[in-house]
Design an enzyme around this catalytic site. Structure first.
Site, PDB file in Angstrom:
ATOM      1  N   ASN A   1       3.773  -5.726  35.507  1.00 37.29           N
ATOM      2  CA  ASN A   1       3.764  -6.055  34.083  1.00 37.29           C
ATOM      3  C   ASN A   1       2.707  -7.097  33.743  1.00 37.29           C
ATOM      4  OD1 ASN A   1       5.762  -7.834  35.545  1.00 37.29           O
ATOM      5  ND2 ASN A   1       5.614  -8.951  33.614  1.00 37.29           N
TER       6      ASN A   1
ATOM      7  N   GLY B   1      -1.205  -6.597  39.439  1.00 35.17           N
ATOM      8  CA  GLY B   1      -0.400  -5.381  39.410  1.00 35.17           C
ATOM      9  C   GLY B   1      -0.649  -4.554  38.164  1.00 35.17           C
TER      10      GLY B   1
ATOM     11  N   TYR C   1       5.084 -20.431  51.440  1.00 37.98           N
ATOM     12  CA  TYR C   1       4.255 -19.332  50.927  1.00 37.98           C
ATOM     13  C   TYR C   1       3.417 -18.733  52.059  1.00 37.98           C
ATOM     14  CZ  TYR C   1       0.728 -16.841  48.200  1.00 37.98           C
ATOM     15  OH  TYR C   1      -0.115 -15.875  47.689  1.00 37.98           O
TER      16      TYR C   1
END
Length: 350
Positions: A47, A51, A200
């Site tokens: 969204n 991506g 991360y």
């Protein structure tokens, strides 16, 4: 005219270096014009950011694109925008929360039931340096979303991907994986002080290791597995890092869009267009260093010119006295061999 040559050369070198570095970091624009009609593609986290741009580009090439996102409302809006931009009506939004194993299983079950084939799975969604949150199932958030969620999704869709061969799985990792370390004794950071950066890096290293092993296991099945570092892109991934809140960051992030992106290029692949944003500090540093070298070269030239003038005047009466004194002083200096011996004993010249 000659005085402008060096500054212009410095500027040209700086600009050329920045362009080459941009192309190296971004990887350049995709030169392939291949279309994918009849191919079904799933893109997680589609969204926004990389991506969304990936889904847009693949929709332009004629594929059936499934946007898999946590926020269904934003996902529907992105799908509608892509359909309007590409006139490809085979762009659909589906709910997928990678922080919930239940949601992942429900999404996979629906895909298996409704889609005849799945040719491409792009595991793009990620969270970066968030606070010490946990997923619905109790996993540390970055490991849970970036790795475990995609791990489960991929394995649930593996039979469908094999049946659709030739097919491929693309896992978005990060160059940060090189700094990663997986602590198998404390994957969820329950025994250590939480480090957002280390967590991360751990999650992205896990993605790379998963990709390598899965690729090995799927040899001969027609399913190709790759991991990639997408380069530097201006996305919402860094929203937890605070990098967008400073005046300097805002300047460096916004300036290239004004000067480097001609109208109509806003939907080029994000990695290619926006990777230059992080190069501005390095460009400023490069210009500073080159200018510093130029100033040093100019000062050296001035010194050489001064020495040349002194040598021209060396025949004057005043210089005869200086040369005579220098000759007298040199007689007090010990021979080279004795001097080296005295220096070793730390006594000469004191």
């Amino acid at each position: 005219m000659n005085r402008y040559i060096l500054p212009l050369s410095v500027l040209g070198t700086a600009v050329g270096g920045a362009v080459l570095l941009k192309d190296f970091v971004a990887g350049g624009a995709c030169p392939s014009k291949t279309t994918i009609p009849g191919k079904t593609v799933i893109v997680t986290g589609a969204n926004t950011g990389i991506g969304k741009q990936t889904a847009l580009e693949l929709a332009k090439r004629g594929g059936t694109i499934i946007l898999a996102c946590r926020d269904l409302e934003k996902c529907e809006a992105a799908a509608k925008e892509i359909r309007g931009e590409t006139l490809n009506h085979h762009v659909n939004a589906r709910h997928l929360d990678l922080a919930s194993l239940k949601s992942i299983r429900e999404f996979a079950a629906k895909i298996i039931e409704e889609e005849e084939r799945v040719h491409i799975l792009i595991n793009n969604a990620a969270v970066m340096r968030c606070p010490h949150w946990t997923t619905e199932d109790g996993f540390e958030m970055q490991l849970g979303v970036n790795y475990l969620g995609h791990f489960l999704l991929t394995n649930l869709l593996l039979d469908k991907l094999k049946a659709s061969a030739p097919s491929r799985i693309i896992n978005l990792s990060s160059l940060a994986h090189v700094a990663g370390h997986i602590d198998f004794e404390d994957l969820n950071w329950e025994k250590r002080k939480y480090d957002t950066k280390a967590a991360y890096c751990q999650s992205k290293l896990a993605v790379v290791l998963f990709t390598k092993e899965l690729s090995r296991r799927l040899q001969g099945t027609g399913v190709t597995v790759n991991a990639l570092h997408p380069g530097v892109a201006r996305t919402e991934l860094g929203r937890h890092t605070g990098m967008h809140r400073s005046a300097f960051s805002s300047f460096t992030l916004d300036l290239p869009e004004v000067y480097l992106n001609p109208p109509g290029d806003e939907y080029l692949p994000t990695v290619t267009v926006t990777s230059v944003i992080s190069l501005l500090p390095f460009l400023f540093l490069l210009i500073f260093l080159l200018c510093r070298c130029w100033c040093r070269a100019k000062n050296k030239a001035t010194e050489d010119e001064t020495k040349s003038q002194v040598n021209d005047d060396s025949s004057s009466p005043d210089m005869d006295f200086q040369e005579e004194n220098q000759h007298d002083v040199s007689e007090d200096i010990p021979p080279e061999e004795d001097r080296q011996m005295d220096m070793h004993g730390c006594v000469w010249g004191r």
